[in-house]
Write a protein that holds these residues in place. Structure first.
Motif, PDB file in Angstrom:
ATOM      1  N   ILE A  31       0.731  -1.190  -0.189  1.00  0.00           N
ATOM      2  CA  ILE A  31      -0.311   0.034  -0.287  1.00  0.00           C
ATOM      3  C   ILE A  31       0.768   1.712  -0.357  1.00  0.00           C
ATOM      4  O   ILE A  31       2.205   1.293   0.520  1.00  0.00           O
ATOM      5  CB  ILE A  31      -1.025  -0.221   0.744  1.00  0.00           C
ATOM      6  CG1 ILE A  31      -2.023  -1.085   1.430  1.00  0.00           C
ATOM      7  CG2 ILE A  31      -1.879   1.318   1.162  1.00  0.00           C
ATOM      8  CD1 ILE A  31      -2.844  -1.134   2.485  1.00  0.00           C
ATOM      9  N   GLN A  32       0.593   2.187  -0.607  1.00  0.00           N
ATOM     10  CA  GLN A  32       0.846   3.403  -0.980  1.00  0.00           C
ATOM     11  C   GLN A  32       0.555   4.875  -0.521  1.00  0.00           C
ATOM     12  O   GLN A  32      -0.388   4.827  -0.768  1.00  0.00           O
ATOM     13  CB  GLN A  32       1.701   3.426  -2.359  1.00  0.00           C
ATOM     14  CG  GLN A  32       2.519   2.817  -3.046  1.00  0.00           C
ATOM     15  CD  GLN A  32       3.700   2.557  -3.070  1.00  0.00           C
ATOM     16  OE1 GLN A  32       4.709   3.572  -2.545  1.00  0.00           O
ATOM     17  NE2 GLN A  32       4.177   1.687  -4.613  1.00  0.00           N
ATOM     18  N   LEU A  33       1.575   5.497   0.725  1.00  0.00           N
ATOM     19  CA  LEU A  33       0.368   6.375   0.873  1.00  0.00           C
ATOM     20  C   LEU A  33       1.233   7.933   0.163  1.00  0.00           C
ATOM     21  O   LEU A  33       2.920   8.125   0.475  1.00  0.00           O
ATOM     22  CB  LEU A  33       0.714   7.330   2.776  1.00  0.00           C
ATOM     23  CG  LEU A  33      -0.154   5.682   2.891  1.00  0.00           C
ATOM     24  CD1 LEU A  33      -0.596   5.801   4.339  1.00  0.00           C
ATOM     25  CD2 LEU A  33      -1.963   6.397   2.769  1.00  0.00           C
ATOM     26  N   GLN A  34       0.756   8.797   0.258  1.00  0.00           N
ATOM     27  CA  GLN A  34       1.292   9.941  -0.062  1.00  0.00           C
ATOM     28  C   GLN A  34       0.275  11.226   0.018  1.00  0.00           C
ATOM     29  O   GLN A  34      -1.209  11.540  -0.254  1.00  0.00           O
ATOM     30  CB  GLN A  34       1.323  10.400  -1.643  1.00  0.00           C
ATOM     31  CG  GLN A  34       2.016  11.514  -1.827  1.00  0.00           C
ATOM     32  CD  GLN A  34       3.231  11.158  -3.632  1.00  0.00           C
ATOM     33  OE1 GLN A  34       3.237   9.953  -3.934  1.00  0.00           O
ATOM     34  NE2 GLN A  34       3.451  12.350  -3.920  1.00  0.00           N
ATOM     35  N   ASP A  35       0.942  12.096   0.753  1.00  0.00           N
ATOM     36  CA  ASP A  35       0.161  13.563   1.570  1.00  0.00           C
ATOM     37  C   ASP A  35      -1.565  12.924   2.345  1.00  0.00           C
ATOM     38  O   ASP A  35      -2.713  13.460   2.185  1.00  0.00           O
ATOM     39  CB  ASP A  35      -0.064  14.587   0.201  1.00  0.00           C
ATOM     40  CG  ASP A  35       0.985  15.073  -0.091  1.00  0.00           C
ATOM     41  OD1 ASP A  35       1.881  14.709   0.351  1.00  0.00           O
ATOM     42  OD2 ASP A  35       0.932  15.496  -1.341  1.00  0.00           O
ATOM     43  N   GLY A  36      -1.052  11.327   3.111  1.00  0.00           N
ATOM     44  CA  GLY A  36      -2.311  11.491   3.293  1.00  0.00           C
ATOM     45  C   GLY A  36      -3.500  10.583   2.502  1.00  0.00           C
ATOM     46  O   GLY A  36      -4.671  10.176   3.358  1.00  0.00           O
TER      47      GLY A  36
END
Ligand SMILES: Nc1ncnc2c1ncn2[C@@H]1O[C@H](COP(=O)(O)OP(=O)(O)OP(=O)(O)O)[C@@H](O)[C@H]1O
Ligand SMILES: [Mg+2]
Length: 223
Positions: free
Chosen positions: A211-216
């Protein structure tokens, strides 16, 4: 097992609002091995802490085995946490004044396990993880790799369904980190669900789901 529906986490800092998580929806099934990646500040630890109900979301719903546990009182949350979850952190988070054995015994005392059973199980877990010669050592007398193994033994004390690990190898030399990762993988093969935050690409690729998160925000997922 776990369903997050549009989970938000916002912090109010005076005039400013920091959005640590922005409408994150996610399902984690029993037996999964999930890695969470993303840049620094993207919300990985926040997400892990919410999954582990160490922290409360400011919006959205959290369902554990179909039950809405979003707004339970602290005491009930602590009970659920102690029964279902085990935690492993980058900085080990052992109690410095307690020996390896005592650290592993502690979660079992919250669960009402008798002293003799706590001792027996702690010794068994530490033996399993290769630390039978370190039972009475304090954390400061152990190497980082040893401390993290104590932390894993402690996380396993109450036979959790889910282990949450926040950069568990982040403070370890590569070889020791590999041992920790291998241990988590062995546990997953035995049916324990693992959710791990990592900065390490190679480690993340070994998980069954990334899973990738970016800026929440959830920014993509590789199954
Ligand atoms: N207690 C807090 N008060 C205000 N802002 C916070 C608080 N905790 C976290 N944040 C902010 O929320 C965002 C996400 O933080 P988080 O710790 O989840 O990031 P992370 O992805 O784990 O980063 P890292 O890789 O550096 O550990 C960041 O912008 C951070 O500054
Ligand atoms: Mg973090």
């Amino acid at each position: 097992m776990i369903t997050l529906e549009s989970i938000d986490k916002k912090y109010n800092l005076g005039q400013m609002t920091v959005t640590a998580l922005d409408e994150v929806s996610l399902t984690i099934g029993e037996g999964e091995y999930v890695a969470i990646m993303g840049p620094s500040g993207s919300g990985k630890s926040t997400l892990l802490n919410i999954i582990g109900i160490l922290d409360n979301p400011t919006g959205g719903r959290y369902l554990l085995e179909g039950h809405n546990i979003t707004n339970l009182p602290d005491k009930e949350r602590a009970r659920i946490r102690n029964k279902h979850f085990g935690f492993v952190f980058q900085s080990f988070n052992l109690f410095p004044e307690l020996s390896a054995m005592e650290n592993v015994m502690l979660p079992m005392s919250y669960a009402g396990v008798s002293f003799s059973q706590r001792k027996a199980r702690a010794a068994e877990l530490l033996d399993w993880i290769g630390l039978s010669h370190r039972l009475h050592h304090l954390p400061t007398m152990m190497s980082g790799g040893e401390q993290q193994r104590v932390a894993i033994a402690r996380a396993l004390a109450n036979e959790p369904d889910l282990i949450l690990a926040d950069e568990p190898t982040g403070n370890l030399p590569t070889e020791k980190g590999e041992e920790i990762l291998q241990t988590l993988e062995d546990l997953n093969k035995q049916g324990v669900t693992i959710v791990m935050v990592t900065h390490n690409d190679a480690q993340a690729r070994r998980a069954k789901r990334l899973i990738q998160l970016q800026d929440g925000k959830l920014h993509g997922e590789v199954a």
